[in-house]
Design a protein around this motif. Structure first.
Motif, PDB file in Angstrom:
ATOM      1  N   LEU A   1       0.876  -1.164   0.000  1.00 13.47           N
ATOM      2  CA  LEU A   1       0.000   0.000   0.000  1.00 13.47           C
ATOM      3  C   LEU A   1       0.917   1.219   0.000  1.00 13.47           C
ATOM      4  CD1 LEU A   1      -2.803   1.338   0.258  1.00 13.47           C
ATOM      5  CD2 LEU A   1      -2.503   1.190   2.752  1.00 13.47           C
ATOM      6  N   LEU A   2       0.857   2.016  -1.058  1.00 12.17           N
ATOM      7  CA  LEU A   2       1.675   3.220  -1.164  1.00 12.17           C
ATOM      8  C   LEU A   2       0.884   4.399  -0.634  1.00 12.17           C
ATOM      9  CD1 LEU A   2       4.297   4.541  -2.078  1.00 12.17           C
ATOM     10  CD2 LEU A   2       3.203   4.915  -4.309  1.00 12.17           C
ATOM     11  N   ILE A   3       1.394   5.007   0.402  1.00  2.59           N
ATOM     12  CA  ILE A   3       0.733   6.151   1.022  1.00  2.59           C
ATOM     13  C   ILE A   3       1.444   7.414   0.545  1.00  2.59           C
ATOM     14  CG2 ILE A   3       0.141   7.261   3.199  1.00  2.59           C
ATOM     15  CD1 ILE A   3       0.132   4.371   4.405  1.00  2.59           C
ATOM     16  N   ILE A   4       0.677   8.298  -0.070  1.00  9.12           N
ATOM     17  CA  ILE A   4       1.235   9.540  -0.613  1.00  9.12           C
ATOM     18  C   ILE A   4       1.003  10.643   0.408  1.00  9.12           C
ATOM     19  CG2 ILE A   4       1.264  11.202  -2.506  1.00  9.12           C
ATOM     20  CD1 ILE A   4       1.917   8.406  -3.504  1.00  9.12           C
ATOM     21  N   GLY A   5       2.077  11.056   1.067  1.00  9.00           N
ATOM     22  CA  GLY A   5       2.017  12.134   2.050  1.00  9.00           C
ATOM     23  C   GLY A   5       2.336  13.476   1.420  1.00  9.00           C
ATOM     24  N   SER A   6       2.392  14.481   2.257  1.00  9.04           N
ATOM     25  CA  SER A   6       2.676  15.831   1.794  1.00  9.04           C
ATOM     26  C   SER A   6       4.171  16.036   1.577  1.00  9.04           C
ATOM     27  CB  SER A   6       2.160  16.845   2.808  1.00  9.04           C
ATOM     28  OG  SER A   6       2.564  18.150   2.469  1.00  9.04           O
ATOM     29  N   ASN A   7       4.930  15.960   2.658  1.00  8.95           N
ATOM     30  CA  ASN A   7       6.369  16.182   2.603  1.00  8.95           C
ATOM     31  C   ASN A   7       7.009  15.586   3.850  1.00  8.95           C
ATOM     32  OD1 ASN A   7       5.137  18.445   4.077  1.00  8.95           O
ATOM     33  ND2 ASN A   7       7.188  19.291   4.142  1.00  8.95           N
ATOM     34  N   PRO A   8       8.318  15.386   3.835  1.00 10.65           N
ATOM     35  CA  PRO A   8       8.967  14.772   4.997  1.00 10.65           C
ATOM     36  C   PRO A   8       8.808  15.633   6.253  1.00 10.65           C
ATOM     37  CG  PRO A   8      10.447  14.814   3.099  1.00 10.65           C
ATOM     38  CD  PRO A   8       9.254  15.654   2.747  1.00 10.65           C
TER      39      PRO A   8
ATOM     40  N   ASP B   1       0.211  -6.369   2.848  1.00  9.94           N
ATOM     41  CA  ASP B   1       1.345  -6.957   3.549  1.00  9.94           C
ATOM     42  C   ASP B   1       2.255  -5.902   4.150  1.00  9.94           C
ATOM     43  OD1 ASP B   1       0.584  -9.568   2.791  1.00  9.94           O
ATOM     44  OD2 ASP B   1       1.615  -9.336   0.862  1.00  9.94           O
ATOM     45  N   ARG B   2       2.383  -4.786   3.476  1.00  9.82           N
ATOM     46  CA  ARG B   2       3.303  -3.740   3.913  1.00  9.82           C
ATOM     47  C   ARG B   2       2.811  -2.393   3.353  1.00  9.82           C
ATOM     48  NH1 ARG B   2       4.887  -7.302   0.904  1.00  9.82           N
ATOM     49  NH2 ARG B   2       5.255  -7.026  -1.297  1.00  9.82           N
ATOM     50  N   TYR B   3       3.428  -1.342   3.845  1.00  9.62           N
ATOM     51  CA  TYR B   3       3.155  -0.017   3.309  1.00  9.62           C
ATOM     52  C   TYR B   3       4.473   0.707   3.080  1.00  9.62           C
ATOM     53  CZ  TYR B   3       4.143   2.145   7.831  1.00  9.62           C
ATOM     54  OH  TYR B   3       4.763   2.566   8.972  1.00  9.62           O
ATOM     55  N   GLU B   4       4.403   1.704   2.237  1.00  7.03           N
ATOM     56  CA  GLU B   4       5.523   2.608   1.993  1.00  7.03           C
ATOM     57  C   GLU B   4       4.933   4.010   1.933  1.00  7.03           C
ATOM     58  OE1 GLU B   4       8.945   3.572  -1.389  1.00  7.03           O
ATOM     59  OE2 GLU B   4       7.677   1.805  -1.623  1.00  7.03           O
ATOM     60  N   ILE B   5       5.678   4.970   2.429  1.00  2.00           N
ATOM     61  CA  ILE B   5       5.235   6.362   2.369  1.00  2.00           C
ATOM     62  C   ILE B   5       6.193   7.139   1.473  1.00  2.00           C
ATOM     63  CG2 ILE B   5       4.824   8.494   3.660  1.00  2.00           C
ATOM     64  CD1 ILE B   5       4.202   6.773   6.108  1.00  2.00           C
ATOM     65  N   VAL B   6       5.635   7.849   0.517  1.00  2.00           N
ATOM     66  CA  VAL B   6       6.392   8.801  -0.299  1.00  2.00           C
ATOM     67  C   VAL B   6       5.620  10.120  -0.285  1.00  2.00           C
ATOM     68  CG1 VAL B   6       7.552   7.117  -1.774  1.00  2.00           C
ATOM     69  CG2 VAL B   6       5.359   8.040  -2.460  1.00  2.00           C
ATOM     70  N   ASN B   7       6.285  11.185  -0.662  1.00  2.00           N
ATOM     71  CA  ASN B   7       5.692  12.510  -0.519  1.00  2.00           C
ATOM     72  C   ASN B   7       5.592  13.271  -1.834  1.00  2.00           C
ATOM     73  OD1 ASN B   7       5.411  12.706   2.485  1.00  2.00           O
ATOM     74  ND2 ASN B   7       7.585  12.209   2.326  1.00  2.00           N
ATOM     75  N   LEU B   8       4.567  14.122  -1.912  1.00  2.00           N
ATOM     76  CA  LEU B   8       4.371  14.993  -3.069  1.00  2.00           C
ATOM     77  C   LEU B   8       5.503  16.003  -3.225  1.00  2.00           C
ATOM     78  CD1 LEU B   8       0.651  16.221  -3.029  1.00  2.00           C
ATOM     79  CD2 LEU B   8       1.756  14.755  -4.713  1.00  2.00           C
TER      80      LEU B   8
ATOM     81  N   LEU C   1       5.430   4.084  -7.119  1.00  2.00           N
ATOM     82  CA  LEU C   1       4.216   3.679  -7.819  1.00  2.00           C
ATOM     83  C   LEU C   1       4.446   2.394  -8.610  1.00  2.00           C
ATOM     84  CD1 LEU C   1       2.984   7.158  -9.082  1.00  2.00           C
ATOM     85  CD2 LEU C   1       1.747   5.662  -7.488  1.00  2.00           C
ATOM     86  N   ASP C   2       5.638   2.244  -9.163  1.00  2.00           N
ATOM     87  CA  ASP C   2       5.959   1.030  -9.923  1.00  2.00           C
ATOM     88  C   ASP C   2       5.880  -0.225  -9.064  1.00  2.00           C
ATOM     89  OD1 ASP C   2       6.352   2.391 -12.313  1.00  2.00           O
ATOM     90  OD2 ASP C   2       8.530   2.533 -12.043  1.00  2.00           O
ATOM     91  N   GLY C   3       6.161  -0.109  -7.774  1.00  2.00           N
ATOM     92  CA  GLY C   3       6.133  -1.267  -6.888  1.00  2.00           C
ATOM     93  C   GLY C   3       4.877  -1.389  -6.053  1.00  2.00           C
ATOM     94  N   ALA C   4       3.922  -0.503  -6.258  1.00  2.00           N
ATOM     95  CA  ALA C   4       2.720  -0.468  -5.422  1.00  2.00           C
ATOM     96  C   ALA C   4       1.618  -1.375  -5.949  1.00  2.00           C
ATOM     97  CB  ALA C   4       2.197   0.966  -5.328  1.00  2.00           C
ATOM     98  N   SER C   5       0.815  -1.883  -5.017  1.00  2.00           N
ATOM     99  CA  SER C   5      -0.394  -2.624  -5.365  1.00  2.00           C
ATOM    100  C   SER C   5      -1.620  -1.716  -5.330  1.00  2.00           C
ATOM    101  CB  SER C   5      -0.605  -3.772  -4.384  1.00  2.00           C
ATOM    102  OG  SER C   5       0.513  -4.625  -4.379  1.00  2.00           O
ATOM    103  N   ALA C   6      -1.543  -0.659  -4.530  1.00  2.00           N
ATOM    104  CA  ALA C   6      -2.629   0.319  -4.397  1.00  2.00           C
ATOM    105  C   ALA C   6      -2.039   1.586  -3.796  1.00  2.00           C
ATOM    106  CB  ALA C   6      -3.747  -0.218  -3.509  1.00  2.00           C
TER     107      ALA C   6
END
Length: 166
Positions: free
Chosen positions: A16-23, A45-52, A84-89
């Motif tokens: 699950l890719l979570i799109i946050g604002s910034n670090p 199974d897991r999540y990752e956070i990346v930012n705009l 995004l390339d490695g995300a399921s959602a």
């Protein structure tokens, strides 16, 4: 806006890719805890956070100043695209308030770019309460909408999915 579907049927395993604002300039523990709760509710199974936006600020309102130049926005794109390339959602969680001034223009362009990248990959998209609410605001929102409901149950109700209208 897209119509929404409640999160009653979890999507799948994967990331699950979570799109946050910034670090953050702090530990970000509240955001990490909320991200884990969303991952659990949606059964990933897991999540990752990346930012705009790539530059850290103490509060997201600091992006109005730090985001005047396009650099922090453009610098975030390679990380976003790779994630995004490695995300399921995707779970949109960058906040409902746009920065002000010149940074607002960059923000709008970045969100448009992000949506295009998501669409290109055909990823399912989730958000809380029909908006890209920041995880630090989820409890406030769910308590207002479902005052007699435990947070995790209210989050399950509030997590909704976009259905693309093509």
């Amino acid at each position: 806006m897209h119509p929404e579907v409640p999160a009653t049927l979890p999507t799948s395993s994967g990331t699950l890719l979570i799109i946050g604002s910034n670090p953050p300039t702090t530990s970000g523990q509240r955001t990490l805890a909320r991200a884990e709760q969303a991952r659990h509710v949606l059964d990933f199974d897991r999540y990752e956070i990346v930012n705009l936006f790539s530059l850290p600020t103490y509060r997201t309102s600091g992006v109005s100043t730090a985001g005047i130049s396009p650099d922090g926005w453009l610098d975030a794109r390679p990380n976003l695209a790779h994630a995004l390339d490695g995300a399921s959602a995707v779970l949109l969680a960058y906040g409902i308030s746009k920065p002000s001034g010149e940074a607002a223009k960059h923000h709008v362009a970045q969100v448009k770019w992000l949506e295009s990248e998501i669409d290109e990959r055909g990823l399912p998209v989730w958000w809380v309460g029909g908006a890209p609410r920041h995880p630090s605001r989820w409890h406030r929102y769910t308590h207002r909408m479902h005052p007699e409901t435990a947070f995790l149950t209210a989050l399950t109700i509030a997590l909704t999915r976009w259905v693309r209208s093509d």
